[in-house]
Design a protein around this motif. Structure first.
Motif: not given
Length: 268
Positions: A61-63, A65, A179, A181, A251
């Protein structure tokens, strides 16, 4: 490739139920159900199932950017420790041979970490709030229907929304960063039902989606054993898997969730 193999096995897992349903076509009706049974007889049917899902979480996971992609490996106890709120509910409706199926998933977690001994600031406390919401809606047609079994073909979409808010407190000051998305996945699916006795039945659902429109690929599958408590209520217990691989605009949400489910169904 591993995910395609998973999808293949999930589809194969539906074959026994579909085969059982087709086998009833030429067999004499065992009359397991009364003429007023809510599963097959009326032109209209509705059932609502809130359920609990004992699931862990694994993947990447990369919430944010500009943040690196992190590996995730959480057991159910880890998820439960961070859990603030959760809700799962499945709704199914039918009119003649036309069916409608929806599934809602909401999970809200909070993780906190305190680091001491930092230069100039002493201690720092970091908190991350994550909210995951998924709603799927599919319509379809009952391709097979008998007193003992049914098979529904489905098509629709799934909406995903992920919101992450980070709080960092140092030297009495707190900074926030948030953030979010979201994306929409087209989806197709099958739902198969088979009744063993007047009270005992089984149900399987599988949905495939994404196809590189929203996510690269997503799938979810549920298999339950159901027991009727009365004409309007039944309990269900089984297993549920959900896998999604989303990688766009910096993301990343490539995760797998799986574990036992238990639910209470009200039907009309």
């Amino acid at each position: 490739m591993p995910k395609l193999i998973h999808c293949r096995w999930l589809l194969l897992g539906l074959l026994p139920l579909v085969t059982l349903a087709q086998g009833q076509e030429n067999a004499p009706n065992p009359q397991l159900l009364s003429d007023t049974d809510t599963w097959t007889s009326p032109r209209y049917a509705l059932q609502v199932t809130p359920y609990a899902w004992v699931t862990g979480l694994s993947g990447e996971s990369s919430p944010f950017k500009r943040a690196p992609t992190l590996d995730i490996e959480k057991s159910f106890s880890d998820v439960f420790h961070d859990l603030r709120a959760a809700a799962f509910i499945n709704t199914w409706a039918r009119h003649d041979r036309y069916v409608l199926n929806s599934d809602l998933l909401y999970v809200n977690t909070r993780e906190s970490e305190v680091v001491g001994g930092l230069p100039f600031v002493g201690a720092a406390e970091g908190t991350v709030d994550t909210r995951l919401f998924m709603a799927s809606l599919q319509g379809g047609y009952r391709v097979y229907d008998s007193e003992q079994a049914s098979v529904d073909a489905l098509a629709g979409f799934s909406f995903w929304d992920i919101r992450t808010r980070a709080h960092l407190t140092t030297a009495g000051r707190t900074k926030h960063h948030q953030e979010s998305f979201s994306w929409v996945d087209p989806a197709i699916g099958l739902r198969a039902f088979y009744r063993f006795t007047p009270e005992l039945s089984t149900q399987a659902q599988i949905h495939l989606g994404g196809f590189d429109v929203g996510s690269r690929m997503s799938y979810q599958a549920t298999l339950t054993l159901n027991y009727d408590l009365s004409d309007n209520f039944s309990v269900a217990a089984g297993y549920k898997m959900l896998n999604v691989n989303y990688r766009r605009s910096g993301h990343v949400f490539d995760t797998r969730m799986s574990g036992p489910v238990i639910g209470l169904t009200w039907r009309y």
